[in-house]
Design a protein around this motif. Structure first.
Motif, PDB file in Angstrom:
ATOM      1  N   THR A  31       0.871  -1.169   0.000  1.00  0.00           N
ATOM      2  CA  THR A  31       0.000   0.000   0.000  1.00  0.00           C
ATOM      3  C   THR A  31       0.907   1.217   0.000  1.00  0.00           C
ATOM      4  O   THR A  31       1.781   1.337   0.854  1.00  0.00           O
ATOM      5  CB  THR A  31      -0.920   0.011   1.235  1.00  0.00           C
ATOM      6  N   LEU A  32       0.734   2.098  -0.971  1.00  0.00           N
ATOM      7  CA  LEU A  32       1.585   3.264  -1.138  1.00  0.00           C
ATOM      8  C   LEU A  32       0.722   4.514  -1.074  1.00  0.00           C
ATOM      9  O   LEU A  32      -0.210   4.673  -1.859  1.00  0.00           O
ATOM     10  CB  LEU A  32       2.296   3.192  -2.493  1.00  0.00           C
ATOM     11  N   VAL A  33       1.022   5.393  -0.120  1.00  0.00           N
ATOM     12  CA  VAL A  33       0.254   6.620   0.050  1.00  0.00           C
ATOM     13  C   VAL A  33       1.207   7.812   0.076  1.00  0.00           C
ATOM     14  O   VAL A  33       2.207   7.787   0.783  1.00  0.00           O
ATOM     15  CB  VAL A  33      -0.603   6.582   1.339  1.00  0.00           C
ATOM     16  N   PHE A  34       0.866   8.826  -0.706  1.00  0.00           N
ATOM     17  CA  PHE A  34       1.636  10.062  -0.781  1.00  0.00           C
ATOM     18  C   PHE A  34       0.939  11.148   0.015  1.00  0.00           C
ATOM     19  O   PHE A  34      -0.297  11.184   0.061  1.00  0.00           O
ATOM     20  CB  PHE A  34       1.695  10.575  -2.230  1.00  0.00           C
ATOM     21  N   THR A  35       1.716  12.076   0.572  1.00  0.00           N
ATOM     22  CA  THR A  35       1.105  13.320   1.035  1.00  0.00           C
ATOM     23  C   THR A  35       0.816  14.126  -0.227  1.00  0.00           C
ATOM     24  O   THR A  35       1.427  13.911  -1.276  1.00  0.00           O
ATOM     25  CB  THR A  35       2.051  14.139   1.940  1.00  0.00           C
ATOM     26  N   LEU A  36      -0.101  15.061  -0.109  1.00  0.00           N
ATOM     27  CA  LEU A  36      -0.415  15.903  -1.250  1.00  0.00           C
ATOM     28  C   LEU A  36       0.818  16.684  -1.696  1.00  0.00           C
ATOM     29  O   LEU A  36       1.095  16.795  -2.897  1.00  0.00           O
ATOM     30  CB  LEU A  36      -1.569  16.850  -0.910  1.00  0.00           C
ATOM     31  N   THR A  64      -6.420  -2.201   4.720  1.00  0.00           N
ATOM     32  CA  THR A  64      -5.704  -2.820   3.602  1.00  0.00           C
ATOM     33  C   THR A  64      -4.845  -3.964   4.115  1.00  0.00           C
ATOM     34  O   THR A  64      -4.113  -3.811   5.081  1.00  0.00           O
ATOM     35  CB  THR A  64      -4.822  -1.793   2.853  1.00  0.00           C
ATOM     36  N   ASP A  65      -4.964  -5.094   3.457  1.00  0.00           N
ATOM     37  CA  ASP A  65      -4.244  -6.298   3.862  1.00  0.00           C
ATOM     38  C   ASP A  65      -3.063  -6.513   2.921  1.00  0.00           C
ATOM     39  O   ASP A  65      -3.102  -7.361   2.034  1.00  0.00           O
ATOM     40  CB  ASP A  65      -5.191  -7.496   3.837  1.00  0.00           C
ATOM     41  N   THR A  66      -2.030  -5.704   3.098  1.00  0.00           N
ATOM     42  CA  THR A  66      -0.815  -5.845   2.299  1.00  0.00           C
ATOM     43  C   THR A  66       0.368  -6.008   3.247  1.00  0.00           C
ATOM     44  O   THR A  66       0.321  -5.536   4.377  1.00  0.00           O
ATOM     45  CB  THR A  66      -0.588  -4.611   1.397  1.00  0.00           C
ATOM     46  N   PRO A  67       1.431  -6.652   2.784  1.00  0.00           N
ATOM     47  CA  PRO A  67       2.571  -6.873   3.672  1.00  0.00           C
ATOM     48  C   PRO A  67       3.350  -5.598   4.008  1.00  0.00           C
ATOM     49  O   PRO A  67       4.033  -5.542   5.029  1.00  0.00           O
ATOM     50  CB  PRO A  67       3.452  -7.867   2.910  1.00  0.00           C
ATOM     51  N   ARG A  68       3.260  -4.589   3.157  1.00  0.00           N
ATOM     52  CA  ARG A  68       3.978  -3.333   3.409  1.00  0.00           C
ATOM     53  C   ARG A  68       3.027  -2.161   3.247  1.00  0.00           C
ATOM     54  O   ARG A  68       2.172  -2.155   2.366  1.00  0.00           O
ATOM     55  CB  ARG A  68       5.127  -3.134   2.416  1.00  0.00           C
ATOM     56  N   HIS A  69       3.223  -1.158   4.097  1.00  0.00           N
ATOM     57  CA  HIS A  69       2.507   0.112   4.013  1.00  0.00           C
ATOM     58  C   HIS A  69       3.567   1.203   3.984  1.00  0.00           C
ATOM     59  O   HIS A  69       4.292   1.379   4.966  1.00  0.00           O
ATOM     60  CB  HIS A  69       1.572   0.303   5.210  1.00  0.00           C
ATOM     61  N   HIS A 101      -2.460  -0.873  -3.603  1.00  0.00           N
ATOM     62  CA  HIS A 101      -3.247   0.326  -3.324  1.00  0.00           C
ATOM     63  C   HIS A 101      -2.345   1.542  -3.427  1.00  0.00           C
ATOM     64  O   HIS A 101      -1.229   1.537  -2.900  1.00  0.00           O
ATOM     65  CB  HIS A 101      -3.856   0.273  -1.917  1.00  0.00           C
ATOM     66  N   VAL A 102      -2.858   2.600  -4.078  1.00  0.00           N
ATOM     67  CA  VAL A 102      -2.114   3.840  -4.226  1.00  0.00           C
ATOM     68  C   VAL A 102      -3.057   4.994  -3.939  1.00  0.00           C
ATOM     69  O   VAL A 102      -4.228   4.975  -4.353  1.00  0.00           O
ATOM     70  CB  VAL A 102      -1.531   3.999  -5.653  1.00  0.00           C
ATOM     71  N   GLY A 103      -2.564   6.018  -3.230  1.00  0.00           N
ATOM     72  CA  GLY A 103      -3.425   7.160  -2.954  1.00  0.00           C
ATOM     73  C   GLY A 103      -2.675   8.359  -2.420  1.00  0.00           C
ATOM     74  O   GLY A 103      -1.449   8.338  -2.288  1.00  0.00           O
ATOM     75  N   ILE A 104      -3.450   9.399  -2.125  1.00  0.00           N
ATOM     76  CA  ILE A 104      -2.929  10.664  -1.601  1.00  0.00           C
ATOM     77  C   ILE A 104      -3.741  11.034  -0.368  1.00  0.00           C
ATOM     78  O   ILE A 104      -4.968  10.880  -0.363  1.00  0.00           O
ATOM     79  CB  ILE A 104      -3.071  11.786  -2.642  1.00  0.00           C
TER      80      ILE A 104
END
Length: 140
Positions: free
Chosen positions: A2-7, A71-76, A29-32
């Motif tokens: 799961t990869l999340v960016f700050t705005l 989210t059920d992913t091995p890395r966040h 998963h990808v998001g901001i």
């Protein structure tokens, strides 16, 4: 992953659309996230991007914690721009990567934010100051 960016991290990418397309190849998963949901929605619309989770009127802390739990992913991995983002990642149990480091490893170009992004980054105080000093709307 799961990869999340700050705005602000997403805004520092030269081509956010290409970076997100690339990230989707190796991320589930990808998001901001940002404290200003409206600014995130505008950025997503402007660059024709989608978050893989629903935006809520929560701050980054609550949103990131909720994404981690749902989210059920091995890395966040949380991609941010400074020490406050690192503290957030550490607090909610995410890996932190500075946007420069993430961009270098993923071979994404960094660039100058667009004018609209720079104005949005100015924050509410600057917008209020402009509104008050722009007296053209005053009835007298």
């Amino acid at each position: 992953m799961t990869l999340v960016f700050t705005l602000s991290a997403a805004r520092s990418l030269a081509d956010p659309t290409a970076a997100f397309a690339d990230a989707r190849r190796w991320s589930a998963h990808v998001g901001i996230v940002a404290n200003d949901v409206g600014a995130v929605e505008q950025f997503l619309d402007r660059h024709d991007l989608e978050n893989d989770y629903a935006l809520r009127d929560w701050d980054k802390w609550g949103t990131l914690a909720d994404i981690g739990e749902s989210t059920d992913t091995p890395r966040h991995v949380f991609v941010g721009t400074g020490p406050a983002d690192r503290r957030l990642a550490d607090t909610v149990g995410w890996e932190f990567r500075a946007v420069r480091e993430a961009a270098e490893k993923a071979e994404w170009a960094l660039g100058e934010p667009e004018q609209a992004d720079r104005e949005a980054d100015a924050g509410i105080v600057a917008r209020l100051r402009r509104t008050v000093t722009d007296r053209s709307w005053w009835p007298f």
